[in-house]
Design a protein around this motif. Sequence first.
Motif, PDB file in Angstrom:
ATOM      1  N   LEU A   1       0.832  -1.199   0.000  1.00  0.00           N
ATOM      2  CA  LEU A   1       0.000   0.000   0.000  1.00  0.00           C
ATOM      3  C   LEU A   1       0.870   1.254   0.000  1.00  0.00           C
ATOM      4  O   LEU A   1       0.599   2.209  -0.725  1.00  0.00           O
ATOM      5  N   THR A   2       1.923   1.239   0.792  1.00  0.00           N
ATOM      6  CA  THR A   2       2.851   2.373   0.830  1.00  0.00           C
ATOM      7  C   THR A   2       3.512   2.567  -0.532  1.00  0.00           C
ATOM      8  O   THR A   2       3.626   3.693  -1.031  1.00  0.00           O
TER       9      THR A   2
ATOM     10  N   LEU B   1       3.151   5.894  -2.931  1.00  0.00           N
ATOM     11  CA  LEU B   1       4.347   6.673  -3.245  1.00  0.00           C
ATOM     12  C   LEU B   1       4.697   6.674  -4.728  1.00  0.00           C
ATOM     13  O   LEU B   1       5.456   7.526  -5.182  1.00  0.00           O
ATOM     14  N   VAL B   2       4.168   5.750  -5.489  1.00  0.00           N
ATOM     15  CA  VAL B   2       4.511   5.693  -6.905  1.00  0.00           C
ATOM     16  C   VAL B   2       3.751   6.760  -7.699  1.00  0.00           C
ATOM     17  O   VAL B   2       4.216   7.212  -8.743  1.00  0.00           O
ATOM     18  N   TRP B   3       2.588   7.220  -7.215  1.00  0.00           N
ATOM     19  CA  TRP B   3       1.809   8.213  -7.944  1.00  0.00           C
ATOM     20  C   TRP B   3       2.540   9.534  -8.130  1.00  0.00           C
ATOM     21  O   TRP B   3       2.515  10.088  -9.237  1.00  0.00           O
ATOM     22  N   PRO B   4       3.206  10.072  -7.111  1.00  0.00           N
ATOM     23  CA  PRO B   4       3.964  11.316  -7.348  1.00  0.00           C
ATOM     24  C   PRO B   4       5.059  11.146  -8.396  1.00  0.00           C
ATOM     25  O   PRO B   4       5.335  12.068  -9.157  1.00  0.00           O
ATOM     26  N   VAL B   5       5.651   9.982  -8.461  1.00  0.00           N
ATOM     27  CA  VAL B   5       6.688   9.723  -9.464  1.00  0.00           C
ATOM     28  C   VAL B   5       6.078   9.726 -10.858  1.00  0.00           C
ATOM     29  O   VAL B   5       6.636  10.303 -11.802  1.00  0.00           O
ATOM     30  N   ILE B   6       4.925   9.116 -11.007  1.00  0.00           N
ATOM     31  CA  ILE B   6       4.247   9.091 -12.303  1.00  0.00           C
ATOM     32  C   ILE B   6       3.842  10.509 -12.722  1.00  0.00           C
ATOM     33  O   ILE B   6       4.054  10.913 -13.867  1.00  0.00           O
ATOM     34  N   VAL B   7       3.283  11.266 -11.791  1.00  0.00           N
ATOM     35  CA  VAL B   7       2.859  12.635 -12.087  1.00  0.00           C
ATOM     36  C   VAL B   7       4.064  13.494 -12.462  1.00  0.00           C
ATOM     37  O   VAL B   7       4.007  14.269 -13.415  1.00  0.00           O
TER      38      VAL B   7
END
Length: 42
Positions: A5-6, A10-16
């Motif tokens: 879950l963590t 945390l992967v969403w900011p990297v994608i954005v």
Amino acid sequence: MTFLLTLYVLVWPVIVAGVLFVIGRAFYREVRAAKAEGRTII
């Protein structure tokens, strides 16, 4: 399960950040091309 879950959160900011980088780079290239041709972006 907490680790997954963590990692997911945390992967969403990297994608954005990646998407914004690609859009910014394309816009910068368009600005340079327009300036070289002597035309405006708008």
